[in-house]
Design a protein around this motif. Structure first.
Motif, PDB file in Angstrom:
ATOM      1  N   TYR B  33       0.841  -1.198   0.000  1.00 39.32           N
ATOM      2  CA  TYR B  33       0.000   0.000   0.000  1.00 39.32           C
ATOM      3  C   TYR B  33       0.871   1.240   0.000  1.00 39.32           C
ATOM      4  O   TYR B  33       1.936   1.270   0.627  1.00 39.32           O
ATOM      5  N   TYR B  35       0.319   5.259   1.229  1.00 41.77           N
ATOM      6  CA  TYR B  35      -0.524   6.240   1.904  1.00 41.77           C
ATOM      7  C   TYR B  35       0.185   7.595   1.877  1.00 41.77           C
ATOM      8  O   TYR B  35       1.400   7.684   1.813  1.00 41.77           O
ATOM      9  N   GLN B  37       0.197  11.109   4.422  1.00 44.02           N
ATOM     10  CA  GLN B  37      -0.235  11.613   5.721  1.00 44.02           C
ATOM     11  C   GLN B  37      -0.064  13.123   5.745  1.00 44.02           C
ATOM     12  O   GLN B  37       1.034  13.639   5.553  1.00 44.02           O
ATOM     13  N   GLY B  40      -3.642  16.598  10.506  1.00 37.45           N
ATOM     14  CA  GLY B  40      -5.077  16.629  10.768  1.00 37.45           C
ATOM     15  C   GLY B  40      -5.916  15.789   9.830  1.00 37.45           C
ATOM     16  O   GLY B  40      -7.153  15.834   9.907  1.00 37.45           O
ATOM     17  N   MET B  41      -5.263  15.024   8.943  1.00 35.76           N
ATOM     18  CA  MET B  41      -6.026  14.240   7.954  1.00 35.76           C
ATOM     19  C   MET B  41      -5.866  12.739   8.147  1.00 35.76           C
ATOM     20  O   MET B  41      -6.499  11.950   7.449  1.00 35.76           O
ATOM     21  N   GLY B  42      -5.015  12.324   9.046  1.00 35.93           N
ATOM     22  CA  GLY B  42      -4.760  10.898   9.184  1.00 35.93           C
ATOM     23  C   GLY B  42      -4.024  10.364   7.969  1.00 35.93           C
ATOM     24  O   GLY B  42      -3.351  11.116   7.250  1.00 35.93           O
ATOM     25  N   LEU B  43      -4.148   9.071   7.714  1.00 35.22           N
ATOM     26  CA  LEU B  43      -3.543   8.465   6.542  1.00 35.22           C
ATOM     27  C   LEU B  43      -4.610   8.207   5.497  1.00 35.22           C
ATOM     28  O   LEU B  43      -5.687   7.694   5.809  1.00 35.22           O
ATOM     29  N   LEU B  45      -5.277   6.432   1.652  1.00 32.93           N
ATOM     30  CA  LEU B  45      -4.735   5.450   0.731  1.00 32.93           C
ATOM     31  C   LEU B  45      -4.657   6.019  -0.680  1.00 32.93           C
ATOM     32  O   LEU B  45      -5.649   6.508  -1.224  1.00 32.93           O
ATOM     33  N   PHE B  90       3.856   7.090   3.253  1.00 31.10           N
ATOM     34  CA  PHE B  90       4.153   5.837   3.921  1.00 31.10           C
ATOM     35  C   PHE B  90       3.777   4.669   3.027  1.00 31.10           C
ATOM     36  O   PHE B  90       2.727   4.661   2.396  1.00 31.10           O
ATOM     37  N   PHE B 102       4.495  -0.930   8.438  1.00 35.61           N
ATOM     38  CA  PHE B 102       4.757   0.350   7.808  1.00 35.61           C
ATOM     39  C   PHE B 102       6.252   0.636   7.708  1.00 35.61           C
ATOM     40  O   PHE B 102       7.041   0.277   8.595  1.00 35.61           O
TER      41      PHE B 102
END
Lengths: 116, 111
Positions: B33, B35, B37, B40-43, B45, B90, B102
């Motif tokens: 995967y 991602y 980051q 304030g948005m998280g991860l 995909l 990531f 990760f």
């Protein structure tokens, strides 16, 4: 589509105090739920996971989480916080993508600060 | 056993330049995967792969391409970088989807 809400952006606790980080999810079927931790400048590490069975799951570093279907919640807890627990914590829900793979949908994270 | 590694760790690009991020894993994992980051948005995909030679779009695929020519490698390409692609990237891999491993991340700045 699935979603995850972490209501608290930033939490500060004193070392030795108890901790609870909130996570609410939205998913149409039985969820697979996860908590990950990210130390500054690092990748994510899996703390614990829930698939089925006992609704209280134990993880690494003394963390536990409780799945409550009626509340669509999967809150993370620790009885006594250590300074080394300062990090960002992410809740995630796993779902089948329909393309031969499962995907994780992450919440936006909760940053934990620990006061010595 | 190095786990998941990412190259480079840091990169600064000018708008319009291209680059490729490399993710390598030595755990014989099928699934990989990418991602991004953002604060304030998280991860989120970008793309993923369920095996050698296969790729699929994730939540935020626009502006990125990927390739999985070898099972152990998953490449993320930016053909024409934009400031909106400034982020930490990531890579993750897994054999069974639920425990994703990760990498340490790549910090990309586009000016």
């Amino acid at each position: 589509a699935q979603s995850v809400t972490q209501p608290d952006i930033h939490i500060t606790v004193s070392e030795g105090a108890s901790l609870e980080l909130r996570c609410n999810y939205s998913y149409g079927a039985t969820p697979y739920l996860f908590w990950y931790v990210q130390s500054p400048g690092q990748g994510l590490q899996l703390l614990l996971k829930y698939f089925s069975g006992d609704t209280l799951v134990q993880g690494i570093k003394g963390f536990e989480a409780e799945f409550k279907r009626s509340q669509s919640s999967f809150n993370l807890r620790k009885p006594s916080v250590h300074w080394s627990d300062a990090a960002e914590y992410f809740c995630a829900v796993g779902a089948y993508s329909g393309a031969g793979s499962y995907q994780l949908t992450f919440g936006k994270g909760t940053k934990l600060s620990v006061i010595p | 056993n190095a786990g998941v590694t990412q190259t480079p760790k840091f990169r600064v690009l000018k708008t319009g330049q291209s680059m490729t991020l490399l993710c390598a894993q030595d755990m014989n994992h099928e699934y990989m995967y990418w991602y991004r980051q953002d604060p304030g948005m998280g991860l989120r995909l970008i793309h993923y792969s369920v095996g050698e030679g296969t790729t699929a779009k994730g939540e935020v695929p626009d502006g990125y391409n990927v390739s999985r020519l070898k099972k152990q490698n998953f490449l993320l390409g930016l053909e024409s970088a934009a400031p909106s692609q400034t982020s930490v990237y990531f890579c993750a891999s897994t054999i069974n989807f639920y425990e994703q491993y990760f990498g340490p991340g790549t910090r990309l700045t586009v000016t």
